[in-house]
Design a protein around this motif. Sequence first.
Motif, PDB file in Angstrom:
ATOM      1  N   LEU A 199       0.832  -1.114   0.006  1.00 47.17           N
ATOM      2  CA  LEU A 199      -0.099  -0.036  -0.092  1.00 47.17           C
ATOM      3  C   LEU A 199       0.740   1.143   0.028  1.00 47.17           C
ATOM      4  O   LEU A 199       1.896   1.375   0.849  1.00 47.17           O
ATOM      5  N   ALA A 200       0.643   2.190  -0.922  1.00 46.31           N
ATOM      6  CA  ALA A 200       1.327   3.397  -1.104  1.00 46.31           C
ATOM      7  C   ALA A 200       0.535   4.710  -0.648  1.00 46.31           C
ATOM      8  O   ALA A 200      -0.630   4.510  -1.119  1.00 46.31           O
ATOM      9  N   PRO A 219       1.669  -0.359  -6.845  1.00 49.17           N
ATOM     10  CA  PRO A 219       1.485  -1.231  -5.683  1.00 49.17           C
ATOM     11  C   PRO A 219       0.088  -1.964  -5.708  1.00 49.17           C
ATOM     12  O   PRO A 219      -0.912  -1.415  -6.429  1.00 49.17           O
ATOM     13  N   SER A 220      -0.439  -2.734  -4.695  1.00 42.87           N
ATOM     14  CA  SER A 220      -1.708  -3.428  -4.589  1.00 42.87           C
ATOM     15  C   SER A 220      -2.677  -2.360  -4.245  1.00 42.87           C
ATOM     16  O   SER A 220      -3.915  -2.291  -4.889  1.00 42.87           O
ATOM     17  N   GLN A 444      -8.045   0.250   4.410  1.00 36.61           N
ATOM     18  CA  GLN A 444      -7.434  -0.378   2.942  1.00 36.61           C
ATOM     19  C   GLN A 444      -6.428  -0.938   3.419  1.00 36.61           C
ATOM     20  O   GLN A 444      -6.304  -2.222   2.898  1.00 36.61           O
ATOM     21  N   ALA A 445      -5.586  -0.874   4.405  1.00 37.20           N
ATOM     22  CA  ALA A 445      -4.350  -1.745   4.775  1.00 37.20           C
ATOM     23  C   ALA A 445      -5.007  -3.070   5.468  1.00 37.20           C
ATOM     24  O   ALA A 445      -4.483  -4.146   5.219  1.00 37.20           O
ATOM     25  N   LEU A 446      -6.009  -2.759   6.216  1.00 40.61           N
ATOM     26  CA  LEU A 446      -6.518  -4.289   6.834  1.00 40.61           C
ATOM     27  C   LEU A 446      -7.537  -5.065   5.639  1.00 40.61           C
ATOM     28  O   LEU A 446      -7.160  -6.148   5.860  1.00 40.61           O
TER      29      LEU A 446
END
Length: 461
Positions: A199-200, A219-220, A444-446
């Motif tokens: 994640l950026a 990035p994803s 978003q990260a989770l």
Amino acid sequence: MTSAFRRREQDNAGPPQVVLPPSGGGLGNAQTTGPFKILAVAYGGGHIAMMLPVLRALRDRRPDLDITLLALTTATRAARVAGETPLGYADLLHLLSPEEQARALALGRKLQPGNTHPDIPEAETVAYLGINAWDLQQQLGPEAAQALLDARGRQGFHPLHFFRRIVAHLRPDLVLATNSPRSEYAAVDAATEAGIPTLALLDLFAMPGDAFAARARHPSRVCVLSEAARDNLIRAGWPPGRIAITGNPAFDALGAAQTRAAGLALRASLNAPPPGRLILLALQPEPVTHPASPGRQGDPHLPERALQACLDSVREHPDWTLIVRPHPSQAEPRLPEDLQLRLSAASEPLHPLLHAVDAVITGTSTVALEAHLAGRRVLQLLDSIAAPAMPYLTLGVADAACYLSDLPQTLAALLAQPEPDHVAASADTTAGPPDTAADRVSEQALALLAAHSRPIPLPLR
């Protein structure tokens, strides 16, 4: 002129459509084998300011997460002040063999003159410079690596080999980074090679020609400031499904009532009742080269020339005060003894200062955007070779733009104008606390963690 970015756009950026994992467990299959590991990588200035609120939001939601922060160069101090225990290059030197360490440290000591900062220990400076130079030699060979260093300096760094080893050593389940072009880019590339989601965080607008927008490897997920930033990435070829509009977490605290109150108190302490004017000059180093100005060389003395031009302009108005704030990567300038001058150290909180002043002068610093969100007048200096990449006046962020030669009259005219329209909106304290950009990025990260199984062990390269 219609602003391409408004405070409302930051405030209403989300929430994005994601499915959160349940608290207390359930993050995919890996939950049964231990806590998830996150590697976060950030440089100083606005980059670490974006990252720190996200880490806090993640820990608030999932205290079981194992987060390693690699805070690079001047980011270390900000990270420690925030309560983090970051790693640096020197802490990871053991990932090189004894022979490689000796070679890297010799290269670092050779590059050290002119590349030091009072906030960065010598051991970290030597390790950072040396490992990056060693990595370039692994990629290009000694002669080509030296040619690149001679041409681009630190801007040529891309420590992919080193980050492959970091990823293999730490085995993260997710890599967080910002859009900085060196170590953070390499961290995303190394994780992508290993099948690890990334994640950026993109700080600004990804204007045409922006190096981050031009990346071939994506990035994803990329979390962006606004619809304008998302549209620019799509035009550059990014898949829309990888882009989430979250806002910039570095700006979350800017509009808080306590921040504005601190600004008013600071202004009172500076003894600037009307019609006195407080002007903030946000300095930044000038790059040697920039993709927005091919074939041009940056003037390393531009910061000094900008400071002198501002000093000359302020001295023409006895009721004006100039506050000089160097970039975190710059040494503090020596200012003459003058009641119209004040130095703002990098350790002084920026957001109350922005609420205290009447206008902000800068080049392409993100301080311009923060000042705009705080309702301050913004004057952009166009002398930098990076200026074409960040047309703040066209974007509606700046209220005026000029070259140093036109600064006195442009600044006087700007301060004579009524306050910008967005001041009233930013001063509204009736609304409840909004969902923050840090919250939206953490979601978003989770979601990425929930969607990916723990990767297989990585071989050392």
